[in-house]
Scaffold this motif. Structure first.
Motif, PDB file in Angstrom:
ATOM      1  N   UNK A  42    -107.120-130.102-108.714  1.00  0.00           N
ATOM      2  CA  UNK A  42    -106.608-129.407-107.538  1.00  0.00           C
ATOM      3  C   UNK A  42    -107.065-130.026-106.217  1.00  0.00           C
ATOM      4  N   UNK A  43    -107.858-131.095-106.289  1.00  0.00           N
ATOM      5  CA  UNK A  43    -108.334-131.740-105.074  1.00  0.00           C
ATOM      6  C   UNK A  43    -109.442-130.983-104.361  1.00  0.00           C
ATOM      7  N   UNK A  44    -109.953-129.889-104.975  1.00  0.00           N
ATOM      8  CA  UNK A  44    -110.995-129.075-104.347  1.00  0.00           C
ATOM      9  C   UNK A  44    -112.197-128.828-105.251  1.00  0.00           C
ATOM     10  N   UNK A  45    -111.950-128.693-106.541  1.00  0.00           N
ATOM     11  CA  UNK A  45    -112.998-128.323-107.493  1.00  0.00           C
ATOM     12  C   UNK A  45    -113.886-129.514-107.826  1.00  0.00           C
ATOM     13  N   UNK A  46    -115.206-129.292-107.823  1.00  0.00           N
ATOM     14  CA  UNK A  46    -116.138-130.353-108.221  1.00  0.00           C
ATOM     15  C   UNK A  46    -116.049-130.522-109.735  1.00  0.00           C
ATOM     16  N   UNK A  47    -115.643-131.699-110.175  1.00  0.00           N
ATOM     17  CA  UNK A  47    -115.446-131.988-111.600  1.00  0.00           C
ATOM     18  C   UNK A  47    -116.578-132.834-112.189  1.00  0.00           C
ATOM     19  N   UNK A  74    -108.823-135.422-108.421  1.00  0.00           N
ATOM     20  CA  UNK A  74    -110.093-134.924-108.933  1.00  0.00           C
ATOM     21  C   UNK A  74    -111.210-135.191-107.925  1.00  0.00           C
ATOM     22  N   UNK A  75    -111.971-134.144-107.620  1.00  0.00           N
ATOM     23  CA  UNK A  75    -113.126-134.279-106.743  1.00  0.00           C
ATOM     24  C   UNK A  75    -114.330-134.518-107.637  1.00  0.00           C
ATOM     25  N   UNK A  76    -115.147-135.489-107.239  1.00  0.00           N
ATOM     26  CA  UNK A  76    -116.286-135.885-108.063  1.00  0.00           C
ATOM     27  C   UNK A  76    -117.527-136.021-107.197  1.00  0.00           C
ATOM     28  N   UNK A  77    -118.566-135.309-107.576  1.00  0.00           N
ATOM     29  CA  UNK A  77    -119.873-135.439-106.937  1.00  0.00           C
ATOM     30  C   UNK A  77    -120.721-136.389-107.762  1.00  0.00           C
ATOM     31  N   UNK A  78    -122.028-136.369-107.546  1.00  0.00           N
ATOM     32  CA  UNK A  78    -122.898-137.264-108.318  1.00  0.00           C
ATOM     33  C   UNK A  78    -122.799-136.960-109.814  1.00  0.00           C
ATOM     34  N   UNK A  79    -122.700-137.990-110.600  1.00  0.00           N
ATOM     35  CA  UNK A  79    -122.639-137.856-112.059  1.00  0.00           C
ATOM     36  C   UNK A  79    -123.437-138.998-112.664  1.00  0.00           C
ATOM     37  N   UNK A  80    -124.320-138.664-113.571  1.00  0.00           N
ATOM     38  CA  UNK A  80    -125.119-139.693-114.224  1.00  0.00           C
ATOM     39  C   UNK A  80    -124.442-140.098-115.520  1.00  0.00           C
ATOM     40  N   UNK A  99    -114.534-138.426-103.489  1.00  0.00           N
ATOM     41  CA  UNK A  99    -115.937-138.033-103.384  1.00  0.00           C
ATOM     42  C   UNK A  99    -116.043-136.586-102.927  1.00  0.00           C
ATOM     43  N   UNK A 100    -117.023-135.896-103.475  1.00  0.00           N
ATOM     44  CA  UNK A 100    -117.296-134.514-103.105  1.00  0.00           C
ATOM     45  C   UNK A 100    -117.796-134.489-101.671  1.00  0.00           C
ATOM     46  N   UNK A 101    -117.171-133.694-100.818  1.00  0.00           N
ATOM     47  CA  UNK A 101    -117.488-133.654 -99.398  1.00  0.00           C
ATOM     48  C   UNK A 101    -118.183-132.336 -99.082  1.00  0.00           C
ATOM     49  N   UNK A 102    -119.499-132.305 -99.272  1.00  0.00           N
ATOM     50  CA  UNK A 102    -120.261-131.088 -99.053  1.00  0.00           C
ATOM     51  C   UNK A 102    -121.499-131.401 -98.230  1.00  0.00           C
ATOM     52  N   UNK A 103    -121.724-130.673 -97.129  1.00  0.00           N
ATOM     53  CA  UNK A 103    -122.948-130.899 -96.353  1.00  0.00           C
ATOM     54  C   UNK A 103    -124.213-130.683 -97.178  1.00  0.00           C
TER      55      UNK A 103
END
Length: 118
Positions: A42-47, A74-80, A99-103
């Protein structure tokens, strides 16, 4: 042509076919679709968790595995993505990764103005 002369030829062809099928099965790939692990396009959820879980499944699978990112945003934050793994892993990216865009995330990893701080 009598059956005795064709039997070796047919036997050889059957043996070659069975060998080709066995070789093809040995090279079969395991596909790990991130949507099967809960990813939402959805372009919003952290996957990040779905992405990491798909990687873990692929990493623990024997033989060649594919991590599939199907069409969608797909929005993606840090993933190991850690190994060692049991086989080769390929990525098939048919969708978009953002990339996940979160302060909160940015302050957590120390990202300022596009560079990492130490």
């Amino acid at each position: 042509m009598e059956w005795r002369s064709t039997f070796p030829t047919v036997s050889l062809l059957m043996l070659m076919l069975m060998s080709a099928l066995a070789s093809n099965q040995a090279q079969a790939q395991h596909v790990f679709d991130i949507k099967d692990f809960g990813a939402v396009a959805d372009g919003k959820t952290d996957n990040s968790k779905a992405f990491s879980d798909a990687w873990d499944g692929a990493c623990h699978s024997n033989g060649t595995s594919v991590v599939l990112i199907p069409s969608g945003a797909y929005v993606l934050g840090p993933a190991q993505l850690a190994g060692p793994c049991n086989g080769a892993i390929e990525f098939q990216i048919k969708g978009g990764l953002r990339a996940f865009d979160s302060p909160q995330l940015i302050s957590t990893i120390g990202l300022h103005s596009g560079s990492l701080t130490t």
